[in-house]
Write a protein that holds these residues in place. Structure first.
Motif, short mmCIF file in Angstrom:
data_model
loop_
_atom_site.label_atom_id
_atom_site.label_comp_id
_atom_site.label_asym_id
_atom_site.label_seq_id
_atom_site.Cartn_x
_atom_site.Cartn_y
_atom_site.Cartn_z
N ILE A 36 -1.45 -31.10 -3.85
CA ILE A 36 -1.23 -30.22 -4.95
C ILE A 36 -0.12 -29.16 -4.56
CG2 ILE A 36 -2.55 -28.19 -6.06
CD1 ILE A 36 -5.08 -29.69 -5.57
N ARG A 37 0.78 -29.06 -5.42
CA ARG A 37 1.77 -28.10 -5.37
C ARG A 37 1.39 -26.63 -5.56
NH1 ARG A 37 7.60 -29.34 -6.37
NH2 ARG A 37 7.66 -26.93 -6.98
N LEU A 38 1.77 -25.61 -4.72
CA LEU A 38 1.25 -24.26 -4.98
C LEU A 38 1.77 -23.60 -6.27
CD1 LEU A 38 -0.13 -21.98 -3.36
CD2 LEU A 38 2.01 -21.42 -2.35
N ASP A 39 2.87 -23.91 -6.89
CA ASP A 39 3.35 -23.48 -8.12
C ASP A 39 2.25 -23.92 -9.13
OD1 ASP A 39 4.58 -25.53 -8.13
OD2 ASP A 39 6.43 -24.84 -8.43
N THR A 40 2.16 -25.08 -9.09
CA THR A 40 1.20 -25.81 -10.22
C THR A 40 -0.26 -25.24 -10.15
OG1 THR A 40 2.32 -27.76 -9.74
CG2 THR A 40 0.13 -27.88 -11.06
N PHE A 41 -0.65 -24.96 -8.98
CA PHE A 41 -2.09 -24.42 -8.78
C PHE A 41 -2.07 -22.96 -9.08
CE2 PHE A 41 -4.96 -21.92 -6.26
CZ PHE A 41 -6.17 -22.47 -6.38
N CYS A 42 -1.02 -22.19 -8.99
CA CYS A 42 -1.07 -21.00 -9.32
C CYS A 42 -1.37 -20.75 -11.13
CB CYS A 42 0.02 -20.02 -8.83
SG CYS A 42 0.25 -19.76 -7.14
N GLU A 43 -0.44 -21.52 -11.62
CA GLU A 43 -0.26 -21.64 -13.05
C GLU A 43 -1.51 -22.00 -13.64
OE1 GLU A 43 2.49 -24.30 -14.85
OE2 GLU A 43 3.94 -23.76 -13.41
N ILE A 44 -2.33 -22.92 -13.00
CA ILE A 44 -3.29 -23.39 -13.42
C ILE A 44 -4.88 -22.12 -13.18
CG2 ILE A 44 -5.47 -24.91 -13.13
CD1 ILE A 44 -3.12 -27.05 -12.93
N ALA A 45 -4.71 -21.67 -12.04
CA ALA A 45 -5.54 -20.73 -11.70
C ALA A 45 -5.61 -19.49 -12.44
CB ALA A 45 -5.51 -20.23 -10.11
N SER A 46 -4.02 -19.06 -13.06
CA SER A 46 -4.22 -18.01 -13.95
C SER A 46 -4.73 -18.11 -15.34
CB SER A 46 -2.41 -17.72 -13.93
OG SER A 46 -1.98 -18.66 -14.88
N LEU A 47 -4.80 -19.30 -15.39
CA LEU A 47 -5.66 -19.48 -16.99
C LEU A 47 -6.90 -18.91 -17.02
CD1 LEU A 47 -4.59 -23.37 -17.70
CD2 LEU A 47 -3.54 -21.18 -18.74
N VAL A 48 -7.55 -18.93 -15.85
CA VAL A 48 -8.88 -18.47 -16.25
C VAL A 48 -9.14 -16.73 -16.29
CG1 VAL A 48 -9.87 -20.53 -14.64
CG2 VAL A 48 -9.32 -18.29 -13.85
N THR A 49 -7.86 -16.01 -16.12
CA THR A 49 -8.03 -14.68 -16.17
C THR A 49 -8.45 -14.28 -17.73
OG1 THR A 49 -5.70 -14.65 -16.63
CG2 THR A 49 -6.22 -14.35 -14.53
N VAL A 50 -8.41 -15.14 -18.61
CA VAL A 50 -8.75 -14.87 -20.17
C VAL A 50 -10.44 -14.64 -20.16
CG1 VAL A 50 -6.85 -16.17 -21.23
CG2 VAL A 50 -9.16 -17.28 -20.76
N LEU A 51 -11.06 -15.33 -19.03
CA LEU A 51 -12.58 -15.27 -18.85
C LEU A 51 -12.93 -13.79 -18.79
CD1 LEU A 51 -13.38 -18.40 -17.52
CD2 LEU A 51 -13.31 -17.99 -19.91
N PHE A 52 -12.21 -13.14 -17.67
CA PHE A 52 -12.44 -11.79 -17.32
C PHE A 52 -12.60 -10.77 -18.46
CE2 PHE A 52 -10.71 -13.80 -13.57
CZ PHE A 52 -11.49 -13.62 -12.72
N ARG A 53 -11.50 -11.17 -19.57
CA ARG A 53 -11.27 -10.21 -20.70
C ARG A 53 -12.40 -10.16 -21.61
NH1 ARG A 53 -5.45 -12.01 -20.57
NH2 ARG A 53 -5.14 -11.13 -18.49
N CYS A 54 -13.45 -11.11 -21.41
CA CYS A 54 -14.58 -11.33 -22.31
C CYS A 54 -15.80 -10.27 -21.49
CB CYS A 54 -14.85 -12.66 -22.47
SG CYS A 54 -13.73 -13.78 -23.23
N LEU A 55 -15.62 -9.89 -20.42
CA LEU A 55 -16.57 -9.34 -19.55
C LEU A 55 -16.67 -7.88 -19.91
CD1 LEU A 55 -16.61 -11.40 -16.24
CD2 LEU A 55 -17.76 -12.02 -18.27
N GLY A 56 -15.61 -7.29 -20.27
CA GLY A 56 -15.60 -5.74 -20.45
C GLY A 56 -15.47 -5.13 -19.28
N LEU A 57 -15.34 -3.75 -19.57
CA LEU A 57 -14.58 -2.81 -18.84
C LEU A 57 -15.09 -2.96 -17.12
CD1 LEU A 57 -12.17 -1.37 -19.56
CD2 LEU A 57 -13.30 0.64 -19.89
N ALA A 58 -16.39 -2.97 -17.09
CA ALA A 58 -17.00 -3.02 -15.74
C ALA A 58 -16.40 -4.19 -14.92
CB ALA A 58 -18.55 -3.15 -15.78
N PHE A 59 -15.85 -5.15 -15.56
CA PHE A 59 -15.45 -6.18 -14.54
C PHE A 59 -13.61 -6.22 -14.43
CE2 PHE A 59 -19.72 -7.45 -14.95
CZ PHE A 59 -20.01 -7.80 -13.79
N LYS A 60 -13.13 -4.92 -15.04
CA LYS A 60 -11.76 -4.76 -14.78
C LYS A 60 -11.44 -4.99 -13.39
CE LYS A 60 -7.76 -3.81 -16.38
NZ LYS A 60 -7.36 -4.97 -17.21
#
Ligand code: 1PZ
Length: 210
Positions: A36-60
């Motif tokens: 696995i290329r590191l840059d590819t992994f980083c791109e994919i791992a960054s996609l999940v950050t949208v999930l955090f935004r659904c959790l509200g301020l406490a999980f900022k």
């Protein structure tokens, strides 16, 4: 180029990306896999950050933590091409577990991906309208054993502020029905990637108790 579909359905974008990545690791056991290329992994791992935004301020705080670990890996990807290269670098420098090291950041990002997998498994196996039980079980399983007492206490306190199950799916632009298949796809595709990362450490005699 994924951005329009990622906005319309973040869950689809995440499931698609992990399925693409898992193609590279599925033959790992037979030894014929691509690494696995590191840059590819980083791109994919960054996609999940949208999930955090659904959790509200406490999980900022959780989001900032995750993003800072990921940022460390993005920096590393300017110098190192493959995931195993950063572990080899830290093994050589005796910095595998050092706070802020590449290998430690990779371990934390991997725990975040596994936490999402556990949350999806809990969502599929319960119908609770509150996310508190789902989140507590998943967190207790995947992350709590490796977090300090202070962090654990803060996370469990934050659980009371989570949106409801229905609100979460609305924020993700999904319904129970549309989300189900995508969560299953993420679970199946993330597992081999997580296992692949674990093997990078285990094959170098690094015990994963941290
Ligand atoms: C819908 C269900 C929602 C569930 C919410 C569960 C949220 C769990 C939040 C975890 C917060 C962790 C906060 C801080 C952790 C730090 O102690 C470690 C320290 O690492 P070190 O600097 O010692 O190496 N940081 C991390 O583990 C990195 C970030 C983990 C965050 C992953 C969260 C994934 C949540 C996905 C939500 C859908």
């Amino acid at each position: 180029e994924h951005s329009d579909s990622a906005i319309a359905s973040p869950l689809s974008a995440i499931a698609d990306a992990f399925e693409e990545l898992v193609e590279k690791v599925k033959d790992f056991k037979t030894g014929s896999c691509d690494h696995i290329r590191l840059d590819t992994f980083c791109e994919i791992a960054s996609l999940v950050t949208v999930l955090f935004r659904c959790l509200g301020l406490a999980f900022k705080f959780a989001e900032m933590e995750y993003v800072s670990k990921l940022h460390g890996l993005v920096e590393a990807s300017k110098t190192y091409q493959m995931l195993e290269d950063i572990i080899d670098h830290d093994v050589a420098n005796d910095t595998v577990k050092t706070s802020g090291s590449y290998s430690r950041n990779l371990r934390r990002v991997r725990q975040g991906l596994d936490l999402i997998r556990a949350i999806f498994e809990q969502l599929l196996s319960t119908n609770d309208s509150s996310l508190k039980g789902v989140a507590s079980t998943a967190y207790g399983e995947v992350c709590a054993p490796y977090h300090s007492w202070t962090v654990r206490a803060a996370v469990y306190a934050g659980m009371y502020t989570l949106p409801t199950r229905d609100q979460l799916f609305v924020k993700l632009n999904e319904t129970e029905q549309t989300a189900e298949k995508k969560m299953r796809r993420y679970i199946s595709a993330s597992l081999p990637v997580i296992e692949y990362i674990d093997k990078l450490y285990l094959s170098r005699d690094i015990v994963l108790d941290w």
